[in-house]
Design an enzyme around this catalytic site. Structure first.
Site, PDB file in Angstrom:
ATOM      1  N   GLU A  39       0.856  -1.196   0.000  1.00 21.88           N
ATOM      2  CA  GLU A  39       0.000   0.000   0.000  1.00 21.88           C
ATOM      3  C   GLU A  39       0.894   1.249   0.000  1.00 21.88           C
ATOM      4  OE1 GLU A  39      -1.611   0.688   3.926  1.00 21.88           O
ATOM      5  OE2 GLU A  39      -3.356   1.783   3.154  1.00 21.88           O
TER       6      GLU A  39
ATOM      7  N   GLU B   1      -6.004   8.666   7.919  1.00 20.35           N
ATOM      8  CA  GLU B   1      -6.583   8.256   6.624  1.00 20.35           C
ATOM      9  C   GLU B   1      -7.983   8.819   6.442  1.00 20.35           C
ATOM     10  OE1 GLU B   1      -5.907   4.461   4.694  1.00 20.35           O
ATOM     11  OE2 GLU B   1      -4.810   3.841   6.488  1.00 20.35           O
TER      12      GLU B   1
ATOM     13  N   ASN C 212       0.198  -1.255   5.360  1.00 18.07           N
ATOM     14  CA  ASN C 212       1.114  -0.575   6.289  1.00 18.07           C
ATOM     15  C   ASN C 212       0.442  -0.684   7.645  1.00 18.07           C
ATOM     16  OD1 ASN C 212       3.231   1.633   4.920  1.00 18.07           O
ATOM     17  ND2 ASN C 212       1.483   1.177   3.613  1.00 18.07           N
TER      18      ASN C 212
ATOM     19  N   LYS D  85      -9.448   2.186  -2.007  1.00 18.39           N
ATOM     20  CA  LYS D  85      -9.672   1.623  -0.663  1.00 18.39           C
ATOM     21  C   LYS D  85     -11.019   2.044  -0.094  1.00 18.39           C
ATOM     22  CE  LYS D  85      -7.118   1.269   3.756  1.00 18.39           C
ATOM     23  NZ  LYS D  85      -5.840   1.693   4.413  1.00 18.39           N
TER      24      LYS D  85
ATOM     25  N   ASN E  14      -6.969   6.311  -1.690  1.00 21.89           N
ATOM     26  CA  ASN E  14      -5.881   5.368  -1.415  1.00 21.89           C
ATOM     27  C   ASN E  14      -6.099   4.222  -2.399  1.00 21.89           C
ATOM     28  OD1 ASN E  14      -4.062   3.530  -0.370  1.00 21.89           O
ATOM     29  ND2 ASN E  14      -4.581   3.964   1.771  1.00 21.89           N
TER      30      ASN E  14
ATOM     31  N   CYS F 247      -4.968  -2.960   2.769  1.00 21.45           N
ATOM     32  CA  CYS F 247      -4.713  -2.920   4.211  1.00 21.45           C
ATOM     33  C   CYS F 247      -5.941  -3.159   5.078  1.00 21.45           C
ATOM     34  CB  CYS F 247      -4.023  -1.613   4.593  1.00 21.45           C
ATOM     35  SG  CYS F 247      -3.261  -1.763   6.223  1.00 21.45           S
TER      36      CYS F 247
HETATM   37  N1  CDT Z   1      -3.016   1.260   6.486  1.00 20.40           N
HETATM   38  C1  CDT Z   1      -3.964   0.698   7.271  1.00 20.40           C
HETATM   39  O1  CDT Z   1      -5.107   0.546   6.860  1.00 20.40           O
HETATM   40  N2  CDT Z   1      -3.566   0.360   8.508  1.00 20.40           N
HETATM   41  C2  CDT Z   1      -4.464  -0.138   9.505  1.00 20.40           C
HETATM   42  C3  CDT Z   1      -3.888   0.190  10.838  1.00 20.40           C
HETATM   43  C4  CDT Z   1      -4.801  -0.038  11.958  1.00 20.40           C
HETATM   44  S1  CDT Z   1      -6.015   1.131  12.191  1.00 20.40           S
HETATM   45  C5  CDT Z   1      -5.269   2.562  12.726  1.00 20.40           C
HETATM   46  C6  CDT Z   1      -4.682  -1.647   9.411  1.00 20.40           C
HETATM   47  O2  CDT Z   1      -5.841  -2.068   9.443  1.00 20.40           O
HETATM   48  O3  CDT Z   1      -3.728  -2.414   9.374  1.00 20.40           O
END
Ligand code: CDT
Length: 309
Positions: free
Chosen positions: A47, A146, A197, A127, A110, A172
Protein backbone atom coordinates in the site's frame (compact mmCIF):
# COMPACT_ATOMS: atom_id res chain seq x y z
CA UNK A 1 -3.64 -25.46 -19.96
CA UNK A 2 -1.73 -24.89 -16.74
CA UNK A 3 -2.98 -22.04 -14.63
CA UNK A 4 0.03 -21.80 -12.36
CA UNK A 5 0.99 -18.19 -11.65
CA UNK A 6 4.37 -17.66 -10.02
CA UNK A 7 3.82 -14.76 -7.66
CA UNK A 8 6.32 -12.55 -5.86
CA UNK A 9 5.14 -10.65 -2.80
CA UNK A 10 7.62 -7.76 -2.92
CA UNK A 11 7.83 -6.56 0.66
CA UNK A 12 9.43 -3.15 1.15
CA UNK A 13 11.42 -2.09 4.17
CA UNK A 14 10.87 1.43 5.52
CA UNK A 15 10.70 4.47 3.24
CA UNK A 16 12.04 7.56 4.99
CA UNK A 17 10.16 10.86 4.90
CA UNK A 18 12.89 12.38 2.76
CA UNK A 19 13.29 9.41 0.43
CA UNK A 20 12.30 10.36 -3.10
CA UNK A 21 9.82 8.50 -5.27
CA UNK A 22 12.66 7.86 -7.70
CA UNK A 23 14.59 6.04 -5.00
CA UNK A 24 11.54 3.97 -3.95
CA UNK A 25 10.90 3.09 -7.60
CA UNK A 26 14.56 2.07 -8.01
CA UNK A 27 14.12 -0.36 -5.10
CA UNK A 28 10.93 -1.75 -6.65
CA UNK A 29 12.51 -2.15 -10.09
CA UNK A 30 15.37 -4.12 -8.48
CA UNK A 31 12.82 -6.39 -6.77
CA UNK A 32 10.93 -6.80 -10.04
CA UNK A 33 14.09 -7.86 -11.87
CA UNK A 34 15.03 -10.33 -9.13
CA UNK A 35 11.47 -11.69 -9.15
CA UNK A 36 11.66 -12.24 -12.89
CA UNK A 37 15.01 -14.04 -12.49
CA UNK A 38 13.29 -16.32 -10.00
CA UNK A 39 10.43 -17.06 -12.40
CA UNK A 40 7.72 -14.61 -11.33
CA UNK A 41 4.89 -13.59 -13.65
CA UNK A 42 3.28 -11.23 -11.12
CA UNK A 43 4.88 -8.91 -8.53
CA UNK A 44 2.82 -7.41 -5.71
CA UNK A 45 3.98 -4.22 -3.94
CA UNK A 46 2.62 -2.68 -0.71
CA UNK A 47 0.00 0.00 0.00
CA UNK A 48 1.19 3.61 -0.65
CA UNK A 49 4.44 2.15 -1.94
CA UNK A 50 5.95 5.31 -3.42
CA UNK A 51 6.43 7.34 -0.24
CA UNK A 52 6.60 7.11 3.51
CA UNK A 53 3.24 6.39 5.22
CA UNK A 54 2.27 10.10 5.43
CA UNK A 55 -1.08 9.73 7.32
CA UNK A 56 1.03 9.41 10.47
CA UNK A 57 1.46 13.21 10.42
CA UNK A 58 -1.03 16.07 10.76
CA UNK A 59 -0.50 18.64 8.02
CA UNK A 60 -2.30 21.99 8.21
CA UNK A 61 -1.74 22.92 4.58
CA UNK A 62 -3.51 20.87 1.92
CA UNK A 63 -0.57 21.47 -0.41
CA UNK A 64 1.65 19.53 2.04
CA UNK A 65 -0.80 16.60 1.85
CA UNK A 66 -1.15 16.80 -1.91
CA UNK A 67 2.63 16.52 -2.27
CA UNK A 68 2.28 12.81 -1.45
CA UNK A 69 -0.34 12.21 -4.19
CA UNK A 70 -0.04 11.29 -7.87
CA UNK A 71 -2.16 13.24 -10.37
CA UNK A 72 -1.22 10.89 -13.20
CA UNK A 73 -0.28 7.23 -13.40
CA UNK A 74 2.16 6.48 -14.85
CA UNK A 75 4.15 9.64 -14.40
CA UNK A 76 7.81 10.57 -14.76
CA UNK A 77 8.77 8.97 -11.45
CA UNK A 78 6.83 5.73 -11.91
CA UNK A 79 7.38 5.18 -15.63
CA UNK A 80 10.40 2.88 -14.94
CA UNK A 81 8.04 0.41 -13.21
CA UNK A 82 5.84 0.26 -16.31
CA UNK A 83 8.81 0.07 -18.68
CA UNK A 84 10.42 -2.73 -16.66
CA UNK A 85 7.15 -4.66 -16.50
CA UNK A 86 6.81 -4.43 -20.29
CA UNK A 87 10.47 -5.29 -20.83
CA UNK A 88 10.30 -8.36 -18.58
CA UNK A 89 6.71 -9.35 -19.37
CA UNK A 90 5.82 -9.23 -15.67
CA UNK A 91 2.49 -8.00 -14.27
CA UNK A 92 2.34 -5.96 -11.05
CA UNK A 93 0.11 -4.48 -8.34
CA UNK A 94 1.03 -1.05 -7.00
CA UNK A 95 -0.49 0.95 -4.14
CA UNK A 96 -0.29 4.76 -4.29
CA UNK A 97 -2.10 7.94 -3.25
CA UNK A 98 -4.30 9.05 -6.15
CA UNK A 99 -5.44 12.63 -6.75
CA UNK A 100 -8.27 12.47 -9.28
CA UNK A 101 -10.14 15.43 -10.73
CA UNK A 102 -13.87 15.20 -11.45
CA UNK A 103 -16.01 18.18 -12.43
CA UNK A 104 -13.26 20.59 -11.45
CA UNK A 105 -12.94 19.11 -7.92
CA UNK A 106 -9.98 17.24 -6.41
CA UNK A 107 -10.66 13.78 -4.99
CA UNK A 108 -8.15 11.88 -2.89
CA UNK A 109 -8.09 8.09 -2.85
CA UNK A 110 -5.88 5.37 -1.41
CA UNK A 111 -5.58 3.40 -4.64
CA UNK A 112 -4.08 0.29 -6.18
CA UNK A 113 -3.69 -0.63 -9.81
CA UNK A 114 -3.15 -3.89 -11.62
CA UNK A 115 -0.76 -3.64 -14.56
CA UNK A 116 -0.28 -6.49 -17.03
CA UNK A 117 2.92 -7.78 -18.60
CA UNK A 118 2.71 -5.27 -21.43
CA UNK A 119 2.77 -2.37 -18.97
CA UNK A 120 -0.94 -1.59 -19.44
CA UNK A 121 -3.22 -0.74 -16.51
CA UNK A 122 -5.95 -3.41 -16.51
CA UNK A 123 -7.62 -2.62 -13.19
CA UNK A 124 -8.03 0.00 -10.49
CA UNK A 125 -9.27 -0.24 -6.91
CA UNK A 126 -9.86 2.53 -4.35
CA UNK A 127 -9.67 1.62 -0.66
CA UNK A 128 -13.13 1.31 0.84
CA UNK A 129 -12.40 0.87 4.57
CA UNK A 130 -10.45 3.90 5.80
CA UNK A 131 -9.15 3.40 9.34
CA UNK A 132 -8.02 5.90 11.92
CA UNK A 133 -9.42 9.38 12.58
CA UNK A 134 -10.24 12.65 10.83
CA UNK A 135 -9.07 15.20 13.40
CA UNK A 136 -5.64 15.87 14.85
CA UNK A 137 -5.24 13.85 18.06
CA UNK A 138 -2.02 15.13 19.66
CA UNK A 139 -2.16 12.56 22.49
CA UNK A 140 -1.17 9.83 20.03
CA UNK A 141 2.53 9.05 19.54
CA UNK A 142 1.75 9.15 15.81
CA UNK A 143 -1.37 10.00 13.84
CA UNK A 144 -3.44 7.74 11.57
CA UNK A 145 -5.27 10.36 9.50
CA UNK A 146 -6.58 8.26 6.62
CA UNK A 147 -10.12 9.46 7.40
CA UNK A 148 -8.91 13.04 6.91
CA UNK A 149 -6.75 12.66 3.84
CA UNK A 150 -8.77 10.17 1.75
CA UNK A 151 -12.33 9.66 0.56
CA UNK A 152 -13.80 6.16 0.74
CA UNK A 153 -13.36 4.30 -2.52
CA UNK A 154 -16.12 4.53 -5.10
CA UNK A 155 -15.34 1.52 -7.29
CA UNK A 156 -16.60 -1.33 -5.10
CA UNK A 157 -14.61 -4.57 -5.21
CA UNK A 158 -14.18 -5.46 -8.90
CA UNK A 159 -12.26 -8.45 -10.24
CA UNK A 160 -10.17 -8.43 -13.41
CA UNK A 161 -9.22 -11.08 -15.97
CA UNK A 162 -5.48 -11.44 -16.32
CA UNK A 163 -2.92 -14.26 -16.68
CA UNK A 164 -5.75 -16.72 -17.32
CA UNK A 165 -7.42 -16.07 -13.97
CA UNK A 166 -9.60 -13.66 -11.98
CA UNK A 167 -7.76 -11.15 -9.80
CA UNK A 168 -9.15 -8.84 -7.13
CA UNK A 169 -7.54 -6.11 -5.06
CA UNK A 170 -7.97 -4.58 -1.65
CA UNK A 171 -5.85 -2.43 0.63
CA UNK A 172 -4.71 -2.92 4.21
CA UNK A 173 -7.65 -2.30 6.57
CA UNK A 174 -10.02 -3.82 3.98
CA UNK A 175 -8.56 -7.23 4.88
CA UNK A 176 -10.10 -7.07 8.35
CA UNK A 177 -13.65 -6.97 6.89
CA UNK A 178 -15.11 -10.29 5.66
CA UNK A 179 -17.39 -8.43 3.25
CA UNK A 180 -14.32 -7.38 1.24
CA UNK A 181 -13.38 -10.95 0.40
CA UNK A 182 -16.96 -12.20 0.06
CA UNK A 183 -17.90 -9.64 -2.61
CA UNK A 184 -14.84 -10.63 -4.63
CA UNK A 185 -15.55 -14.29 -3.89
CA UNK A 186 -19.03 -13.90 -5.32
CA UNK A 187 -17.40 -12.56 -8.48
CA UNK A 188 -15.32 -15.72 -8.77
CA UNK A 189 -12.06 -14.16 -7.62
CA UNK A 190 -9.12 -16.58 -7.66
CA UNK A 191 -6.41 -14.34 -6.23
CA UNK A 192 -6.71 -11.29 -3.99
CA UNK A 193 -3.74 -8.92 -4.05
CA UNK A 194 -3.36 -6.62 -1.08
CA UNK A 195 -0.75 -4.26 0.27
CA UNK A 196 -0.59 -2.95 3.83
CA UNK A 197 1.11 -0.57 6.29
CA UNK A 198 0.25 -1.76 9.79
CA UNK A 199 1.85 -0.14 12.84
CA UNK A 200 2.66 -2.58 15.63
CA UNK A 201 1.37 -0.07 18.18
CA UNK A 202 -2.36 0.71 18.15
CA UNK A 203 -2.74 3.73 20.43
CA UNK A 204 -6.49 3.31 21.28
CA UNK A 205 -5.96 -0.34 22.40
CA UNK A 206 -2.28 -0.95 23.15
CA UNK A 207 -3.20 -4.20 24.93
CA UNK A 208 -3.59 -5.66 21.42
CA UNK A 209 -0.11 -4.70 20.19
CA UNK A 210 1.23 -8.23 20.73
CA UNK A 211 -1.60 -9.60 18.55
CA UNK A 212 -0.88 -7.54 15.42
CA UNK A 213 0.88 -10.34 13.53
CA UNK A 214 -1.75 -12.86 14.60
CA UNK A 215 -4.65 -10.64 13.49
CA UNK A 216 -2.89 -9.89 10.20
CA UNK A 217 -2.67 -13.55 9.24
CA UNK A 218 -5.97 -14.52 10.88
CA UNK A 219 -8.04 -12.26 8.62
CA UNK A 220 -6.16 -13.00 5.41
CA UNK A 221 -6.23 -16.77 5.98
CA UNK A 222 -9.95 -16.62 6.77
CA UNK A 223 -10.61 -14.55 3.65
CA UNK A 224 -8.73 -17.05 1.51
CA UNK A 225 -10.39 -20.17 2.92
CA UNK A 226 -13.94 -18.83 3.15
CA UNK A 227 -13.87 -17.79 -0.50
CA UNK A 228 -11.58 -20.41 -2.02
CA UNK A 229 -9.07 -17.86 -3.26
CA UNK A 230 -5.33 -17.27 -3.13
CA UNK A 231 -4.38 -14.20 -1.07
CA UNK A 232 -1.11 -12.29 -1.46
CA UNK A 233 -0.52 -9.91 1.45
CA UNK A 234 2.42 -7.50 1.15
CA UNK A 235 3.75 -5.24 3.88
CA UNK A 236 5.73 -2.10 4.07
CA UNK A 237 7.72 -3.23 7.08
CA UNK A 238 10.23 -2.16 9.68
CA UNK A 239 10.97 1.04 11.59
CA UNK A 240 9.74 3.94 9.46
CA UNK A 241 10.23 7.39 11.04
CA UNK A 242 9.97 6.10 14.65
CA UNK A 243 6.97 3.92 13.85
CA UNK A 244 7.35 0.12 13.80
CA UNK A 245 5.43 -1.46 10.94
CA UNK A 246 4.74 -5.19 11.05
CA UNK A 247 6.04 -7.40 8.25
CA UNK A 248 4.67 -10.89 7.77
CA UNK A 249 4.12 -10.60 4.01
CA UNK A 250 2.80 -13.92 2.82
CA UNK A 251 1.11 -15.99 0.15
CA UNK A 252 -1.94 -17.97 1.29
CA UNK A 253 -3.51 -20.92 -0.52
CA UNK A 254 -7.29 -21.30 -0.99
CA UNK A 255 -7.20 -23.81 1.89
CA UNK A 256 -6.14 -20.97 4.19
CA UNK A 257 -2.60 -22.31 4.58
CA UNK A 258 0.36 -19.89 4.41
CA UNK A 259 2.65 -21.34 1.75
CA UNK A 260 5.40 -18.69 1.89
CA UNK A 261 6.22 -15.94 4.38
CA UNK A 262 8.74 -13.11 4.78
CA UNK A 263 11.68 -13.66 7.10
CA UNK A 264 12.80 -10.04 7.44
CA UNK A 265 11.44 -6.50 7.87
CA UNK A 266 13.33 -5.31 4.79
CA UNK A 267 13.03 -5.35 1.01
CA UNK A 268 12.41 -9.06 0.39
CA UNK A 269 10.72 -11.30 -2.14
CA UNK A 270 8.31 -13.99 -0.96
CA UNK A 271 7.60 -16.41 -3.79
CA UNK A 272 5.18 -19.21 -4.56
CA UNK A 273 3.84 -21.11 -7.55
CA UNK A 274 0.08 -20.61 -7.24
CA UNK A 275 -2.18 -23.02 -9.11
CA UNK A 276 -5.43 -21.12 -9.72
CA UNK A 277 -7.23 -24.42 -10.33
CA UNK A 278 -6.76 -25.22 -6.63
CA UNK A 279 -9.51 -22.67 -5.88
CA UNK A 280 -12.00 -25.30 -7.02
CA UNK A 281 -10.99 -27.54 -4.07
CA UNK A 282 -12.90 -25.08 -1.90
CA UNK A 283 -15.29 -23.36 -4.32
CA UNK A 284 -16.96 -26.64 -5.36
CA UNK A 285 -17.00 -28.14 -1.87
CA UNK A 286 -17.29 -26.63 1.57
CA UNK A 287 -17.84 -23.09 0.21
CA UNK A 288 -19.95 -23.94 -2.82
CA UNK A 289 -21.88 -20.66 -2.69
CA UNK A 290 -24.67 -21.68 -5.08
CA UNK A 291 -25.40 -24.75 -3.00
CA UNK A 292 -24.92 -23.57 0.56
CA UNK A 293 -25.33 -19.78 0.91
CA UNK A 294 -28.57 -18.45 2.47
CA UNK A 295 -28.56 -14.76 1.46
CA UNK A 296 -32.15 -14.15 2.64
CA UNK A 297 -30.78 -14.49 6.15
CA UNK A 298 -27.96 -12.02 5.57
CA UNK A 299 -30.08 -8.96 4.62
CA UNK A 300 -29.10 -7.07 7.75
CA UNK A 301 -25.52 -6.91 6.49
CA UNK A 302 -26.45 -4.43 3.77
CA UNK A 303 -29.44 -2.83 5.51
CA UNK A 304 -27.52 -1.45 8.47
CA UNK A 305 -24.10 0.08 9.04
CA UNK A 306 -23.66 0.16 12.81
CA UNK A 307 -25.76 -2.83 13.81
CA UNK A 308 -29.06 -2.83 15.71
CA UNK A 309 -28.01 -4.60 18.91
N1 CDT B 1 -3.02 1.26 6.49
C1 CDT B 1 -3.96 0.70 7.27
O1 CDT B 1 -5.11 0.55 6.86
N2 CDT B 1 -3.57 0.36 8.51
C2 CDT B 1 -4.46 -0.14 9.50
C3 CDT B 1 -3.89 0.19 10.84
C4 CDT B 1 -4.80 -0.04 11.96
S1 CDT B 1 -6.02 1.13 12.19
C5 CDT B 1 -5.27 2.56 12.73
C6 CDT B 1 -4.68 -1.65 9.41
O2 CDT B 1 -5.84 -2.07 9.44
O3 CDT B 1 -3.73 -2.41 9.37
Amino acid sequence: MSRIVTVAAAQLGPIARDESRRSAVRRMVALMREAKDRGAGLVVFPELALTTFFPRWYFERQSDVDAYFERHMPNGDTQPLFDTAADLGVAFYLGYAELAEHDGQDHHFNTSILVDGSGTVVGKYRKVHLPGHAEHEPWRPFQHLEKRYFEAGDLGFPVFDMLGGKFGMCICNDRRWPETFRVMGLRGCEMVLLGYNTPRHYPPAPEHDHLQDFHNHLVMQAGAYQNGTWVVGVAKAGREEDCDLIGGSCIIAPTGEIVAQAKTLEDELVMADCDLDRCQEIKTNIFNFALHREPENYRLIVETKGGIG
